[in-house]
Design a protein around this motif. Sequence first.
Motif, PDB file in Angstrom:
ATOM      1  N   GLU A   1     -59.548  34.420 -33.453  1.00 55.63           N
ATOM      2  CA  GLU A   1     -59.936  34.332 -32.048  1.00 55.63           C
ATOM      3  C   GLU A   1     -59.640  32.968 -31.423  1.00 55.63           C
ATOM      4  OE1 GLU A   1     -60.930  36.963 -30.395  1.00 55.63           O
ATOM      5  OE2 GLU A   1     -60.781  38.156 -32.239  1.00 55.63           O
ATOM      6  N   LEU A   2     -59.100  32.036 -32.189  1.00 53.58           N
ATOM      7  CA  LEU A   2     -58.828  30.692 -31.672  1.00 53.58           C
ATOM      8  C   LEU A   2     -57.495  30.650 -30.942  1.00 53.58           C
ATOM      9  CD1 LEU A   2     -59.909  28.353 -34.649  1.00 53.58           C
ATOM     10  CD2 LEU A   2     -61.163  28.809 -32.529  1.00 53.58           C
ATOM     11  N   ASP A   3     -57.444  29.881 -29.871  1.00 50.20           N
ATOM     12  CA  ASP A   3     -56.167  29.621 -29.211  1.00 50.20           C
ATOM     13  C   ASP A   3     -55.305  28.746 -30.109  1.00 50.20           C
ATOM     14  OD1 ASP A   3     -56.953  31.033 -26.948  1.00 50.20           O
ATOM     15  OD2 ASP A   3     -57.866  29.243 -26.020  1.00 50.20           O
TER      16      ASP A   3
ATOM     17  N   ALA B   1     -54.017  22.308 -30.491  1.00 53.72           N
ATOM     18  CA  ALA B   1     -54.301  21.216 -31.411  1.00 53.72           C
ATOM     19  C   ALA B   1     -55.629  21.438 -32.129  1.00 53.72           C
ATOM     20  CB  ALA B   1     -54.319  19.892 -30.655  1.00 53.72           C
ATOM     21  N   THR B   2     -56.615  21.955 -31.422  1.00 55.22           N
ATOM     22  CA  THR B   2     -57.916  22.225 -32.056  1.00 55.22           C
ATOM     23  C   THR B   2     -57.771  23.239 -33.177  1.00 55.22           C
ATOM     24  OG1 THR B   2     -59.091  21.755 -29.988  1.00 55.22           O
ATOM     25  CG2 THR B   2     -60.247  23.076 -31.637  1.00 55.22           C
ATOM     26  N   TYR B   3     -56.973  24.249 -32.921  1.00 51.26           N
ATOM     27  CA  TYR B   3     -56.710  25.264 -33.945  1.00 51.26           C
ATOM     28  C   TYR B   3     -56.080  24.620 -35.180  1.00 51.26           C
ATOM     29  CZ  TYR B   3     -53.725  28.779 -36.211  1.00 51.26           C
ATOM     30  OH  TYR B   3     -53.064  29.557 -37.127  1.00 51.26           O
TER      31      TYR B   3
ATOM     32  N   ALA C   1     -67.725  29.087 -47.718  1.00 53.42           N
ATOM     33  CA  ALA C   1     -66.981  30.045 -46.905  1.00 53.42           C
ATOM     34  C   ALA C   1     -67.773  30.442 -45.656  1.00 53.42           C
ATOM     35  CB  ALA C   1     -66.653  31.287 -47.735  1.00 53.42           C
ATOM     36  N   VAL C   2     -69.095  30.597 -45.804  1.00 47.07           N
ATOM     37  CA  VAL C   2     -69.940  30.910 -44.652  1.00 47.07           C
ATOM     38  C   VAL C   2     -69.892  29.771 -43.643  1.00 47.07           C
ATOM     39  CG1 VAL C   2     -72.323  31.282 -43.891  1.00 47.07           C
ATOM     40  CG2 VAL C   2     -71.477  32.431 -45.945  1.00 47.07           C
ATOM     41  N   ALA C   3     -70.024  28.531 -44.134  1.00 48.89           N
ATOM     42  CA  ALA C   3     -70.009  27.363 -43.244  1.00 48.89           C
ATOM     43  C   ALA C   3     -68.664  27.226 -42.541  1.00 48.89           C
ATOM     44  CB  ALA C   3     -70.317  26.102 -44.048  1.00 48.89           C
ATOM     45  N   ALA C   4     -67.576  27.409 -43.270  1.00 52.11           N
ATOM     46  CA  ALA C   4     -66.248  27.294 -42.670  1.00 52.11           C
ATOM     47  C   ALA C   4     -66.041  28.370 -41.610  1.00 52.11           C
ATOM     48  CB  ALA C   4     -65.180  27.396 -43.745  1.00 52.11           C
TER      49      ALA C   4
ATOM     50  N   THR D   1     -67.895  27.388 -38.573  1.00 53.99           N
ATOM     51  CA  THR D   1     -67.217  26.256 -37.942  1.00 53.99           C
ATOM     52  C   THR D   1     -66.021  26.710 -37.123  1.00 53.99           C
ATOM     53  OG1 THR D   1     -67.890  24.733 -39.706  1.00 53.99           O
ATOM     54  CG2 THR D   1     -65.991  24.099 -38.384  1.00 53.99           C
ATOM     55  N   LEU D   2     -65.229  27.593 -37.682  1.00 56.67           N
ATOM     56  CA  LEU D   2     -63.999  28.015 -37.028  1.00 56.67           C
ATOM     57  C   LEU D   2     -64.246  28.972 -35.861  1.00 56.67           C
ATOM     58  CD1 LEU D   2     -61.855  28.404 -40.238  1.00 56.67           C
ATOM     59  CD2 LEU D   2     -61.493  26.743 -38.420  1.00 56.67           C
ATOM     60  N   GLU D   3     -65.427  29.554 -35.807  1.00 58.44           N
ATOM     61  CA  GLU D   3     -65.734  30.413 -34.660  1.00 58.44           C
ATOM     62  C   GLU D   3     -65.839  29.590 -33.376  1.00 58.44           C
ATOM     63  OE1 GLU D   3     -69.279  32.381 -35.833  1.00 58.44           O
ATOM     64  OE2 GLU D   3     -68.258  33.959 -36.973  1.00 58.44           O
ATOM     65  N   HIS D   4     -66.427  28.386 -33.477  1.00 62.93           N
ATOM     66  CA  HIS D   4     -66.589  27.498 -32.320  1.00 62.93           C
ATOM     67  C   HIS D   4     -66.455  26.045 -32.793  1.00 62.93           C
ATOM     68  CE1 HIS D   4     -67.979  30.958 -29.997  1.00 62.93           C
ATOM     69  NE2 HIS D   4     -68.812  31.230 -30.990  1.00 62.93           N
ATOM     70  N   PRO D   5     -65.241  25.618 -33.109  1.00 59.22           N
ATOM     71  CA  PRO D   5     -65.057  24.295 -33.734  1.00 59.22           C
ATOM     72  C   PRO D   5     -65.488  23.120 -32.872  1.00 59.22           C
ATOM     73  CG  PRO D   5     -62.940  25.247 -33.096  1.00 59.22           C
ATOM     74  CD  PRO D   5     -63.954  26.323 -32.942  1.00 59.22           C
ATOM     75  N   LEU D   6     -65.505  23.275 -31.552  1.00 55.77           N
ATOM     76  CA  LEU D   6     -65.855  22.157 -30.674  1.00 55.77           C
ATOM     77  C   LEU D   6     -67.312  22.198 -30.206  1.00 55.77           C
ATOM     78  CD1 LEU D   6     -62.605  21.862 -28.526  1.00 55.77           C
ATOM     79  CD2 LEU D   6     -63.229  20.657 -30.624  1.00 55.77           C
ATOM     80  N   ASP D   7     -68.080  23.129 -30.725  1.00 55.00           N
ATOM     81  CA  ASP D   7     -69.521  23.167 -30.466  1.00 55.00           C
ATOM     82  C   ASP D   7     -70.256  22.647 -31.703  1.00 55.00           C
ATOM     83  OD1 ASP D   7     -69.066  24.300 -28.001  1.00 55.00           O
ATOM     84  OD2 ASP D   7     -69.273  26.363 -28.746  1.00 55.00           O
ATOM     85  N   PRO D   8     -71.484  22.180 -31.548  1.00 57.92           N
ATOM     86  CA  PRO D   8     -72.244  21.765 -32.727  1.00 57.92           C
ATOM     87  C   PRO D   8     -72.409  22.920 -33.713  1.00 57.92           C
ATOM     88  CG  PRO D   8     -73.283  20.942 -30.732  1.00 57.92           C
ATOM     89  CD  PRO D   8     -72.208  21.890 -30.284  1.00 57.92           C
ATOM     90  N   LEU D   9     -72.346  22.617 -34.969  1.00 60.01           N
ATOM     91  CA  LEU D   9     -72.490  23.648 -35.995  1.00 60.01           C
ATOM     92  C   LEU D   9     -73.943  24.138 -36.006  1.00 60.01           C
ATOM     93  CD1 LEU D   9     -70.938  25.102 -38.262  1.00 60.01           C
ATOM     94  CD2 LEU D   9     -71.703  23.308 -39.834  1.00 60.01           C
ATOM     95  N   PRO D  10     -74.177  25.455 -35.910  1.00 59.77           N
ATOM     96  CA  PRO D  10     -75.550  25.975 -35.919  1.00 59.77           C
ATOM     97  C   PRO D  10     -76.299  25.558 -37.191  1.00 59.77           C
ATOM     98  CG  PRO D  10     -73.986  27.695 -35.331  1.00 59.77           C
ATOM     99  CD  PRO D  10     -73.175  26.529 -35.797  1.00 59.77           C
ATOM    100  N   GLU D  11     -77.605  25.605 -37.102  1.00 54.89           N
ATOM    101  CA  GLU D  11     -78.427  25.175 -38.234  1.00 54.89           C
ATOM    102  C   GLU D  11     -78.091  25.945 -39.508  1.00 54.89           C
ATOM    103  OE1 GLU D  11     -83.151  24.441 -39.345  1.00 54.89           O
ATOM    104  OE2 GLU D  11     -82.590  25.713 -37.646  1.00 54.89           O
TER     105      GLU D  11
END
Length: 387
Positions: free
Chosen positions: A220-222, A225-227, A288-291, A294-304
Amino acid sequence: MSDVAPLVDDPTVEEEERKTSYLELFFDLVFVFAFTQVTSLILEDTSPQGFARAALVLAMVWWAWSAYAWMTNAIDIENTVTRLLIFAAMAAGFFMALAVPDAFQDEAAWFAVAYFVVRILNSALYMWGVRGDAGQLRAIARLSPWFLIAACVALAGGFVDADYRAWVWVASLVIDVVGTLTVARVEWHVSPSHFAERFALIVIIALGESIVAIGIATTELDRDATYAISVLVAFAGVAALWWAYFDFTAAAAERALHRAPPGARGPIARDVFTFFHYPVVLGIIFYAVAAKKTLEHPLDPLPEAGRWALGLGIAVFLCGFALMRFRVIRRVAWERLAAAGVALALAVALDGPDAIVTLGVVIAVLVLSVGLESVRLREVRASMRSA
């Protein structure tokens, strides 16, 4: 080189040259799918209770797979009857894997029944495979009642209320562990190279499944560069996990089995591989869960939940190695224990930066610890590779 010379004259060298078969690799694919299904279990419930339940289900699946690793290490699987029975175990294992996300839902019986069949087939196959070895047959006959009771308790757990199910399954695992400890003095036949290779391969396949999970999370990422940065950082984490295991630890674990007297190989294999490889695989799944988060919304803070998965993943992964080292040479892996604590603390504390930054910082801690260890143990590593 004198410290590795005994390996050359090892009377069991012919046994140690045995390699993992294609049937074993095929069998492992079903269980790795079950391992990765634990990811779905976590994502459905990211509370502390959800993490604990996921760890419990993985422990059950891991114990079942490990029992087959022991079995195929000891028996001849290149015959039609054994192959057909292993295929039957694979079919049951596939149903078990499919049911992992529902392990604490209304359809938990699908998981419990399949798990029961997998465990019963293991004991039956093991006893049939060693029927010509009186010593091994007696050992399996002593262990099988424990495994049968544990499997029955696990089966019952699938039909009790979800609030009590976890406790029933914990009891099942406790019975399994106590059973293996009661037969600790039995001289199990362990082929060191084959045994170590089975566990190393399951680790690398689990890492491969983590790469698949990361790849799916990027759909789902564009493509910008962020991708590119996100993919590189997430992949660097998997590469660091591989390096932490295969640069030194995998060879050291195998060497420990090689150098141990035949009577001591069973307890070492049980502790180093069955017990202490479990947190290694659990850590890979948590990463794998954390990654993925992270990749779902890389520029937002990582959820708890993502931060806890990241910190716990790296921490339990590193603690598994510390346990292995202490079991074999009675030395504390200070670099890895310190990195485990720092990684967990940073992951939990970094609730403001972008998710990709948090992921990168924790991965840097892992890389630094492995680098420091490589420098401090460079002579040991060189000796190990020469051997």
